[in-house]
Scaffold this motif. Structure first.
Motif: not given
Length: 471
Positions: A117, A119-122, A126-127, A130
């Protein structure tokens, strides 16, 4: 190196001919639940994360929840009972039962956790970004575009190499200065600019028939014409060749009165003229804080319900971010729950009677005499108001879809008054050009029974005027 450039040129040519992959963010579907129908022959993709967000927001009586439910229904109407393989490839979009397919719709699946990914998926944003990065890797020959109302998300996407843009389908003007102000101001003498005029007396009125050419080339019905020498005219009718203008006596124009209130300047006089005209069913008043929007609307509506009895009741509502929250936890009736949000109305009612011997007694008389109802926007949907005056305060915070929902509630014999300041938008995904008030003003500029005025100055006080200019 040369070979690489040649391949790049071929890919660019191929990309130009393939449908664009438009990926819609949640806020676009809330802003316009029918947005997925507006991308012509291109391929629209709804991320799975967006469907999950719509699912979380669809419950309740909030205006946002109703928009989410409509967006879900629009997606379901297109996908119908399509097979998973068809959805992955894209289901044809039809804009009517007999229309030819135009574009395709599919669901963008969430990337597996083992994928690398960007970017961080939190965060959901960002999800989605990605997922777009992976989509771009799978389809290097296709143009991938993220469509979102969130400026920061657009910046993050561009930082990850993803093209992004705002949703512009319902933005009718690119610059708010181009918006119709409701009047044409002429320096010097207006008649020096007119090449030909035919004048006639009709039922005690003076009508001028002028050629539709400069300075009247871009004129609209119910606009006013004013010049430095004191001429005031109101446009009654516009056709391809002729503009019909009603000559208005400026002295009587400035002395018109509504519930004891007289205009302080020519802009307020134009607004009051439209407000008191029973043939005008929609009035939009814009202007800075303190320019007189609310007090003019309130005085005119009380005059037309108590004195002339042209309307049965006054419906007052207000769009604020706070009204998107559930008002059920506040004590009392709906009117009592709405009162904290509608303090501007009661403040202006007090201002109308501040010189009375018994101010509180006068206010109580008006409130008892006038059928004045405070309504939440959340409870207006699905209702129809007959012979009513509907005041929508802070309407700059409405989306075009929301303002359509409210204006269409006006039944027979009703009049809608929209008040707002396009410089004070509190909704995070709206701007002056995408506001529902801007959309309504532009769409209705040629409506024979509608008008709008942009008020000037700040008559509230010297302090307010100075603060508006320098703070």
């Amino acid at each position: 190196m040369t070979k690489s450039l040649a391949v790049s040129d071929n890919n660019q040519t191929l990309t130009d001919h393939l449908p664009i992959l438009y990926v819609l963010d949640t806020n676009v579907l809330i802003h316009d639940p029918t947005a997925l129908l507006n991308f012509e022959e291109h391929h629209v993709m709804i991320p799975m994360t967006v469907l999950e967000e719509l699912d979380k927001l669809k419950s309740g009586r909030k205006a946002q929840a109703a928009d989410c439910r409509q967006a879900i229904r629009e997606i379901d109407k297109i996908l119908g009972r399509a097979e998973p393989e068809d959805i992955e490839q894209g289901v044809p979009i039809r804009r009517g039962e007999k229309s030819e397919p135009c574009g395709h719709l599919s669901i963008l699946m969430t990337s597996p956790p083992d994928n690398v990914t960007v970017l961080p998926n939190h965060l959901n944003d960002n999800k989605i970004i990605n997922d777009l990065c992976l989509l771009q890797q799978h389809y290097p020959d296709r143009k991938v575009v993220l469509v979102t109302k969130d400026i920061n998300m657009r910046l993050k996407a561009r930082g990850c190499g993803i093209e992004s843009e705002d949703y512009h389908n319902d933005q009718l003007v690119t610059d708010i200065e181009l918006l119709n102000k409701g009047y044409l101001e002429i320096e010097g003498n207006f008649w020096d600019l007119v090449n030909k005029v035919d004048t006639e007396q009709q039922l005690g009125r003076t009508l001028h028939y002028l050629p539709r050419e400069d300075p009247l080339k871009e004129i609209h019905p119910n606009q006013f014409i004013i010049d430095d020498l004191g001429f005031v005219g109101r446009v009654l009718e516009v056709n391809d060749d002729i503009v019909t203008v009603l000559h208005v006596d400026k002295n009587s124009f400035m002395e018109q009165e509504a519930w004891g209130l007289q205009p302080r300047d020519v802009y307020q006089a134009m607004a009051l003229n439209l407000l008191l005209d029973p043939d005008i069913h929609l009035v939009n008043l814009t202007g800075s804080a303190g320019s007189g929007k609310t007090i003019l609307a309130l005085a005119a509506t009380i005059e037309m319900t108590v004195a002339t009895k042209m309307y049965r009741r006054i419906i007052v509502t207000r769009s604020t971010q706070g009204l998107d929250e559930d008002i059920g936890f506040l004590p009392g009736t709906e009117e009592e729950k709405m009162e904290p949000w509608l303090g501007a109305i009661t403040d202006n009612l007090e201002a109308l009677h501040c010189d009375d011997e018994d101010c509180s007694g006068s206010i109580d008389y008006v409130l008892n005499k006038v059928p004045l109802h405070f309504k939440s926007l959340n409870y207006i949907r699905g209702r129809s108001f007959q012979h009513s005056l509907i005041i929508i305060d802070e309407s700059q915070n409405l989306t075009p879809h929301q303002i359509k929902t409210i204006v269409t509630r006006a039944g027979n014999g009703s009049k809608v008054i929209c008040l707002g300041n396009l410089a004070q938008i509190d909704t995070p995904y709206l701007s002056a050009t995408s506001s529902g008030l801007t959309y309504l003003t532009e769409r209705f500029k040629d409506f024979a029974h509608g008008g709008n005025i942009k008020l000037q100055g700040v008559p509230r006080s010297v302090l307010a005027e100075y603060a508006e200019e320098y703070l």
